[in-house]
Design an enzyme around this catalytic site. Structure first.
Site, PDB file in Angstrom:
ATOM      1  N   LYS A 201       1.853  11.197  16.525  1.00  0.00           N
ATOM      2  CA  LYS A 201       1.359  12.022  15.426  1.00  0.00           C
ATOM      3  C   LYS A 201       1.801  13.485  15.572  1.00  0.00           C
ATOM      4  O   LYS A 201       2.297  14.098  14.623  1.00  0.00           O
ATOM      5  CB  LYS A 201      -0.173  11.921  15.385  1.00  0.00           C
ATOM      6  CG  LYS A 201      -0.864  12.965  14.576  1.00  0.00           C
ATOM      7  CD  LYS A 201      -0.647  12.770  13.092  1.00  0.00           C
ATOM      8  CE  LYS A 201      -1.114  13.981  12.322  1.00  0.00           C
ATOM      9  NZ  LYS A 201      -1.321  13.764  10.932  1.00  0.00           N
ATOM     10  N   CYS A 255      -1.906  20.986   9.005  1.00  0.00           N
ATOM     11  CA  CYS A 255      -1.298  20.062   9.968  1.00  0.00           C
ATOM     12  C   CYS A 255      -0.040  20.618  10.614  1.00  0.00           C
ATOM     13  O   CYS A 255       0.029  20.770  11.828  1.00  0.00           O
ATOM     14  CB  CYS A 255      -0.967  18.759   9.260  1.00  0.00           C
ATOM     15  SG  CYS A 255      -2.364  18.133   8.352  1.00  0.00           S
TER      16      CYS A 255
HETATM   17  N1  SAJ Z   1       7.740  23.412   3.582  1.00  0.00           N
HETATM   18  C1  SAJ Z   1       8.856  24.253   3.608  1.00  0.00           C
HETATM   19  N2  SAJ Z   1      10.098  23.711   3.411  1.00  0.00           N
HETATM   20  C2  SAJ Z   1      10.257  22.372   3.182  1.00  0.00           C
HETATM   21  C3  SAJ Z   1       9.121  21.521   3.165  1.00  0.00           C
HETATM   22  C4  SAJ Z   1       7.877  22.071   3.371  1.00  0.00           C
HETATM   23  O1  SAJ Z   1       8.747  25.466   3.815  1.00  0.00           O
HETATM   24  O2  SAJ Z   1      11.413  21.959   2.985  1.00  0.00           O
HETATM   25  C5  SAJ Z   1       6.396  23.978   3.790  1.00  0.00           C
HETATM   26  C6  SAJ Z   1       5.486  23.750   2.581  1.00  0.00           C
HETATM   27  O3  SAJ Z   1       5.685  24.758   1.625  1.00  0.00           O
HETATM   28  C7  SAJ Z   1       4.123  23.798   3.239  1.00  0.00           C
HETATM   29  C8  SAJ Z   1       4.351  23.209   4.635  1.00  0.00           C
HETATM   30  O4  SAJ Z   1       5.748  23.250   4.821  1.00  0.00           O
HETATM   31  O5  SAJ Z   1       3.680  25.133   3.366  1.00  0.00           O
HETATM   32  C9  SAJ Z   1       3.828  21.817   4.889  1.00  0.00           C
HETATM   33  O6  SAJ Z   1       3.981  20.970   3.760  1.00  0.00           O
HETATM   34  P1  SAJ Z   1       4.426  19.438   3.835  1.00  0.00           P
HETATM   35  O7  SAJ Z   1       4.441  18.933   2.456  1.00  0.00           O
HETATM   36  O8  SAJ Z   1       5.673  19.322   4.599  1.00  0.00           O
HETATM   37  O9  SAJ Z   1       3.338  18.709   4.740  1.00  0.00           O
HETATM   38  P2  SAJ Z   1       1.723  18.597   4.740  1.00  0.00           P
HETATM   39  O10 SAJ Z   1       1.192  19.581   5.734  1.00  0.00           O
HETATM   40  O11 SAJ Z   1       1.141  18.619   3.384  1.00  0.00           O
HETATM   41  O12 SAJ Z   1       1.521  17.109   5.338  1.00  0.00           O
HETATM   42  C10 SAJ Z   1       2.059  16.819   6.628  1.00  0.00           C
HETATM   43  C11 SAJ Z   1       2.824  15.502   6.537  1.00  0.00           C
HETATM   44  N3  SAJ Z   1       3.625  15.314   7.747  1.00  0.00           N
HETATM   45  C12 SAJ Z   1       4.967  15.112   7.672  1.00  0.00           C
HETATM   46  O13 SAJ Z   1       5.599  15.103   6.654  1.00  0.00           O
HETATM   47  C13 SAJ Z   1       5.637  14.869   8.996  1.00  0.00           C
HETATM   48  C14 SAJ Z   1       1.861  14.347   6.363  1.00  0.00           C
HETATM   49  O14 SAJ Z   1       2.531  13.110   6.400  1.00  0.00           O
HETATM   50  C15 SAJ Z   1       0.781  14.385   7.457  1.00  0.00           C
HETATM   51  O15 SAJ Z   1      -0.183  13.357   7.273  1.00  0.00           O
HETATM   52  C16 SAJ Z   1       0.059  15.702   7.336  1.00  0.00           C
HETATM   53  O16 SAJ Z   1       1.002  16.744   7.565  1.00  0.00           O
HETATM   54  C17 SAJ Z   1      -1.052  15.705   8.386  1.00  0.00           C
HETATM   55  O17 SAJ Z   1      -2.216  15.520   7.995  1.00  0.00           O
HETATM   56  O18 SAJ Z   1      -0.761  15.786   9.577  1.00  0.00           O
END
Ligand code: SAJ
Length: 433
Positions: A201, A255
């Site tokens: 995880k 996360c």
């Molecule tokens: N972000 C960027 N650039 C990108 C993608 C995302 O700057 O190309 C930023 C987003 O704007 C945001 C942050 O990253 O601020 C996180 O967003 P996210 O959509 O990547 O992820 P979360 O936090 O909503 O959900 C993540 C997921 N983990 C992965 O994709 C590995 C989800 O599957 C997990 O269940 C969740 O964390 C968790 O609960 O751990």
């Protein structure tokens, strides 16, 4: 009660409702009175209507009840937060829950830990409960770590269809837990040792943090070269095996900016890359603040509207949003800031305007911080009619630059603060962390 779910947040409440909809009698326990009251009134605060529907159905058929107190149950699912304080995992919520479970634990019970933890914790929990109850983990009661993997905004689909790791402290624990999740999970379920589930995880989220950090680093390097980072990334991504993510204002949510610290805390010598990625992503809101300041200095202005507070597009979730870091930085150097988000209505520290118009009607610069669909669909002529501002900084690279320029806006892009052939702007930035 068949199953008690402790912690009715983004993971606990949906899990409880899915289990209730499969016929289990589920008790949802939470210590937050306001939160409980909202659920008892039939409201789910995250924005997927299906949860509202399931809450209503399962409350009506008495499969789902709520309480602020934990009582005897066959199975306990722990889904409380494990925040990071001063870069260290804070297990207080879990320890408090364990005290309560110990008071009612009986032979044959099953305990499932969904909260994210660092490697080794599930077995430690077994030991803690043994010390308190003399019940032997894996024999008198069963214990497993089942990390959640859902993305907020698509949690219904992902809770059902994602693959799940069932990390028991022994085979029989894994099997007992497998049977429960099998009632609603259609994705693959992998039984493994608890340590594999724990490390997987945090490795998953660290992987994503690292990849976003790389995109942000490419932005910084390209900018120094005087090149448009978005074009650099687009070109590199034409390679069949390269997929650089999007740079941006930083990484938010509960996360991805949190879990890498669990790795770093346990393995500081090995997790050097993980640390650097965290620092790189945490720098981005500082950089954006500097850019905004530079633009203000260039135009001799001082008022900014920031559009978007959520940590990601089309979400109402603003936990750990980098937007608030930017706001804090700007206010600390005397910039006047207004904020608007179509999905986020209030914040404990900053005022969020009720309408877009009230946010932009008296500002000099508009910053598009989050790519909410409302901002992408906004017509430049409508915006022109409600703001005196002519300057837009797009941090998302999703805004149609040409149509805004046709409406006489000066368009700037994060990582490329040049407009019509101008040179670098940010030599004089003074914001510091
Ligand atoms: N972000 C960027 N650039 C990108 C993608 C995302 O700057 O190309 C930023 C987003 O704007 C945001 C942050 O990253 O601020 C996180 O967003 P996210 O959509 O990547 O992820 P979360 O936090 O909503 O959900 C993540 C997921 N983990 C992965 O994709 C590995 C989800 O599957 C997990 O269940 C969740 O964390 C968790 O609960 O751990």
């Amino acid at each position: 009660m068949d199953i008690t779910v402790i912690g009715l947040g983004y993971v606990g409440l949906p899990t409880a409702l899915l289990l209730a909809s499969k016929g289990y009698e589920v008790l949802g326990v939470d210590i937050n009175e306001t939160h409980l009251k909202r659920i008892e009134d039939g409201t789910v605060y995250f924005d997927e209507p299906i949860w509202q529907k399931l809450l209503k159905e399962n409350t009506l058929n008495h499969n789902f009840k709520t309480s602020d107190t934990l009582t005897k149950s066959d199975t306990y699912i722990i889904a409380v937060p494990t925040p990071v304080k001063d870069s260290k995992l804070d297990m207080t919520y879990i320890f408090n829950v364990l005290d309560e479970i110990a008071d009612v634990l009986e032979r044959g019970n099953v305990i499932i830990l969904e909260s994210t933890v660092k490697p080794g914790i599930t077995k430690e929990i077994g030991e803690i409960l043994y010390q308190k109850t003399q019940l032997i983990p894996g024999k008198d009661f069963y214990l497993a770590h089942v990390p959640e993997r859902v993305i907020p905004g698509n949690s219904y689909y992902e809770l059902i269809n994602n693959s799940r790791l069932i990390g028991g402290i022994n085979d029989i624990s894994s099997q007992k837990v497998y049977d429960i999740y099998n009632s609603f999970v259609k994705g693959e379920m992998i039984k493994c040792e608890s340590e594999y589930a724990e490390i997987s995880k945090i490795v998953e989220n660290s992987f994503r943090d690292l990849n976003i950090a790389f995109a942000n680093e490419v932005l910084l390097i390209s900018e120094k070269l005087g090149l448009d980072p978005w074009k650099v990334i687009e070109n590199a991504n034409r390679h069949p095996r390269v997929n650089i993510l999007n740079p941006g204002i930083g990484v938010g949510g509960h996360c991805i900016p949190v879990d890498p610290w669990f790795l770093h805390q346990g393995y500081p010598e090995e997790a050097g890359l993980v640390l650097q990625a965290r620092l790189r992503n945490d720098y981005m809101p500082i950089k954006v603040s500097k850019d905004i300041q530079s633009l203000l200095e260039k135009y001799k202005k001082k008022k900014v509207a920031i559009l978007g507070c959520a940590y990601k597009p089309d979400s109402n979730d603003d936990r750990e949003s980098p937007v608030y870091e930017i706001v804090k930085n700007l206010i600390s150097v005397g910039v006047e800031v207004t904020l608007f988000d179509p999905n986020v209505k209030s914040h404990r520290e900053f005022k969020i305007e009720n309408t877009l118009e009230s946010a932009v009607n008296d500002v000099d610069i508009i910053v598009i911080a989050v790519a909410h669909k409302e901002f992408l669909e906004l017509s430049p002529s409508v915006l022109r009619s409600i703001t005196p501002s002519i300057i837009i900084l797009d941090c998302t690279n999703m805004i149609n630059k040409d149509s805004y320029e046709a409406n006489n806006f000066d368009m700037y892009l994060l990582g490329n603060l040049k407009v019509k052939g101008e040179k670098e702007l940010y030599e004089n930035a003074t914001v510091s962390r």
